[in-house]
Each structure stands twice: as C-alpha cells, then as structure tokens.
Design an enzyme around this catalytic site. Sequence first.
Site, PDB file in Angstrom:
ATOM      1  N   CYS A 103       0.712  -1.242   0.063  1.00  0.00           N
ATOM      2  CA  CYS A 103       0.253   0.321   0.377  1.00  0.00           C
ATOM      3  C   CYS A 103       0.873   1.232   0.323  1.00  0.00           C
ATOM      4  CB  CYS A 103      -1.443   0.094   1.221  1.00  0.00           C
ATOM      5  SG  CYS A 103      -2.374   0.876   1.086  1.00  0.00           S
ATOM      6  N   HIS A 150      -3.882  -4.638  -0.185  1.00  0.00           N
ATOM      7  CA  HIS A 150      -3.269  -5.619   1.013  1.00  0.00           C
ATOM      8  C   HIS A 150      -3.234  -6.778   0.487  1.00  0.00           C
ATOM      9  CE1 HIS A 150      -3.367  -2.078   4.345  1.00  0.00           C
ATOM     10  NE2 HIS A 150      -3.664  -1.498   2.871  1.00  0.00           N
ATOM     11  N   GLU A 189      -2.125  -9.375   3.186  1.00  0.00           N
ATOM     12  CA  GLU A 189      -2.838  -9.188   4.212  1.00  0.00           C
ATOM     13  C   GLU A 189      -5.076  -9.371   4.306  1.00  0.00           C
ATOM     14  OE1 GLU A 189      -2.329  -5.267   5.665  1.00  0.00           O
ATOM     15  OE2 GLU A 189      -1.834  -6.745   4.061  1.00  0.00           O
TER      16      GLU A 189
END
Length: 199
Positions: A76, A177, A179
């Site tokens: 990001c 992202h 994750e």
Amino acid sequence: MIAVIDVSGNNLTSLTNALIRLGGHFALTHDAEEIQKASHVILPGVGTARSGMTALQQNGLIDVLRTLTQPLLGICLGMQLLLEYSEEDDIPCLGLIPGVAELLKAERNHPVPHMGWNNLHWQKTSSLQQGLNNSDYVYFVHSYALKADNYALARCQYHEEFTAVVKKGNFYGMQFHPEKSANVGMVLLNNFLSLESTC
C-alpha cells in the site's frame, strides 16, 4: 527471518497474523542491523507519504533500504514509498522504482479513495503470479497510485488504469493489502517469501 518494518505504530495485526499462518519467522523491527540480516523485508504503510518518509528518516532507515539486496516488499503506502516521488505532500521518496504516486481521478461511480475488491490483470510472468490468474480479486484502500506501467507485473482498472504489482530488481510493491485479500493474498505473500534471498 522476515523483517517487518514497524516505524509508525500502525496496527499490523492482519499482516502478522497472515505471516503466522504461513509459518514465517518474523520480527517487527526498526533496527537497521536486524533489517539488513533478514532474508526478506516487508515495508507496510498506512498514512501519508510525508509521515512515512519522516518515520523512515527518523529511524535512520532510508539508506538502509536503498542498499538492501534481499527481496523487499512495499505494501500500500509502502509501495508508494519505493517510488521516486509522491504527489501527496509533494515529497521525494526512496527512488528504488522509477515513477510517481499520483492522485486517482474521482468519478461518480469511482469515488476516491478506491476502497474494496478489484481484480488483477497480470502483464508479465513472475514468480509472484504462481497459482494465480486474471480472475483473482484483491483488496484495495488508497487514493494515490503509480499510473505508469514500465515496471508493472499486474495492473488494475478503476476508471483509469494503475499499477497494482510492481517489480524492479529485488524491490517489489503491492498497492493492495495482500494480508486482507483472503486466499489470493496468502498465495501472493507465500510467493514473495519463496523468492530466493541474496542477503
């Protein structure tokens, strides 16, 4: 060991949980020596380009990151900090990947920030792409992006095209992202951690 750079006090729980699920041995750190010894380095980022660069500078990490030879992943804002410059705050960045982080154009059906799921359009064959295709979606939250495609591994369409995955040498960036991108994100993180380290 994976070094997750922690200089901003941001909540990194999602990222650390993902690394735990992948069985990665990691450390949250801003220690230069620990980062230099790591097999892989991750630079997450939440906030502004100015706050991110200021935090790196205050911790003496700018030259450390510029001289790394092992795989480094910016996530990001972390990806934007790898670029030469950010229009946000008009600030020079690390200069590891040519390009500028530019403000996305807002339209009625495409508000800024760009928040939510969008799919990747792979441009080049890469180890990061292993097990993935153009029907895979990932999760974005951002207002600025690299619009140039010179070093793009994958692009994304949101009213206008921008680079979603970038690579130059051992430096990688993901504008989204991983994750927070469910199974696709886990595959991407695992592929990154599987890259050979030259540290």
